[in-house]
Design an enzyme around this catalytic site. Sequence first.
Site, PDB file in Angstrom:
ATOM      1  N   ASP A  67      -4.688  -5.283  -5.828  1.00 17.39           N
ATOM      2  CA  ASP A  67      -5.686  -4.261  -5.875  1.00 17.39           C
ATOM      3  C   ASP A  67      -4.825  -2.893  -5.301  1.00 17.39           C
ATOM      4  O   ASP A  67      -3.877  -2.979  -4.960  1.00 17.39           O
ATOM      5  CB  ASP A  67      -6.662  -4.337  -5.188  1.00 17.39           C
ATOM      6  CG  ASP A  67      -6.570  -5.266  -3.768  1.00 17.39           C
ATOM      7  OD1 ASP A  67      -5.362  -5.460  -3.405  1.00 17.39           O
ATOM      8  OD2 ASP A  67      -7.512  -5.687  -3.181  1.00 17.39           O
ATOM      9  N   ASN A 136     -16.711  -9.878   4.775  1.00 21.30           N
ATOM     10  CA  ASN A 136     -17.734  -9.897   3.890  1.00 21.30           C
ATOM     11  C   ASN A 136     -17.756 -10.914   3.048  1.00 21.30           C
ATOM     12  O   ASN A 136     -18.623 -11.138   2.334  1.00 21.30           O
ATOM     13  CB  ASN A 136     -18.367  -8.378   3.708  1.00 21.30           C
ATOM     14  CG  ASN A 136     -17.353  -7.869   2.576  1.00 21.30           C
ATOM     15  OD1 ASN A 136     -16.185  -8.475   2.266  1.00 21.30           O
ATOM     16  ND2 ASN A 136     -17.586  -6.886   2.195  1.00 21.30           N
ATOM     17  N   HIS A 138     -15.095 -10.844   0.774  1.00 16.70           N
ATOM     18  CA  HIS A 138     -14.766 -10.210  -0.571  1.00 16.70           C
ATOM     19  C   HIS A 138     -13.325 -10.899  -0.790  1.00 16.70           C
ATOM     20  O   HIS A 138     -12.592 -11.643  -0.030  1.00 16.70           O
ATOM     21  CB  HIS A 138     -14.622  -8.879  -0.685  1.00 16.70           C
ATOM     22  CG  HIS A 138     -13.623  -8.116   0.218  1.00 16.70           C
ATOM     23  ND1 HIS A 138     -13.975  -6.596   0.658  1.00 16.70           N
ATOM     24  CD2 HIS A 138     -12.321  -8.522   0.762  1.00 16.70           C
ATOM     25  CE1 HIS A 138     -12.650  -6.556   1.562  1.00 16.70           C
ATOM     26  NE2 HIS A 138     -11.923  -7.447   1.386  1.00 16.70           N
ATOM     27  N   GLU A 143     -16.389  -7.207  -3.997  1.00 17.64           N
ATOM     28  CA  GLU A 143     -17.166  -6.932  -3.037  1.00 17.64           C
ATOM     29  C   GLU A 143     -18.654  -7.907  -3.463  1.00 17.64           C
ATOM     30  O   GLU A 143     -18.831  -8.036  -4.378  1.00 17.64           O
ATOM     31  CB  GLU A 143     -17.711  -5.486  -2.676  1.00 17.64           C
ATOM     32  CG  GLU A 143     -16.854  -4.618  -2.438  1.00 17.64           C
ATOM     33  CD  GLU A 143     -16.157  -4.711  -1.111  1.00 17.64           C
ATOM     34  OE1 GLU A 143     -16.355  -5.487  -0.429  1.00 17.64           O
ATOM     35  OE2 GLU A 143     -15.510  -3.543  -0.598  1.00 17.64           O
TER      36      GLU A 143
END
Length: 243
Positions: A67, A136, A138, A143
Amino acid sequence: MKVHIYRDKAQAGQASALLLAAKIIENPDCVLGMATGSTPLPTYESLVELYNQGIIDFGRVRTFNLDEYVGISRSHEQSYFRFMFDNLFSKINIKPENVAVPNPVSANLQDDCLSYDAAIKAAGGIDIQVLGIGNNGHIAFNEPGRTFTFATHIVELTENTIEANKRFFSSIDDVPKRAITMGIGSIMQAKEIVMIATGEAKAEAVKAMIDGQIDPQCPASILQLHPAVTVFLDEGAAALLSR
Ligand code: F6R
């Protein structure tokens, strides 16, 4: 999933580097999937050490990064392109033309997403993908949400991720709000996956990834369906696992 728990992040990093090194020795033309962030730093340090010792050679290795932030230049201190050169690529003999990081300032981001996946395919797919996990849940910048997104795509970062990443920027306003990320399908197509998670802040996400239900609310939980995942944890990240 094979799960290995180590004393600390240095050991988890060393162990994951040994697995990557074994793949490079086995196949000097291998295609590696790379992650950024603080988690893989000890892994990359160990890879540099193995390279300096003459144990591994990156002369024919190719890489694809997971990414990149959208809208910051490649020379920006926090760009993932710069991160990879500062922490790994400039310290080994990888050829600059053999590394791929999504372009953060492309005039046509949608086309770039398609061509990124096409380039991975043309390279024969990713042999071994390095992953970290967000607190979280991800993976890359996939996400939590209502669905899994298959291909490389543009994503709006969640507040949680912007908050977690503000430590790298002078203020929260400077943290980019969008990123280009490999999708869940692009990641799941890697032949093998190395997931590294260290520190207590990751314990809940790690538990959901390994012990939880497969749910796009914890994107990493999809890894339960991959046939060849090795997870490297330290004691902190493993704290909530039922053993
Ligand atoms: C980075 C990436 C992210 C990170 C994750 C954990 O390329 O894909 O998913 O792996 O945000 O970041 P750190 O390691 O900084 O805790």
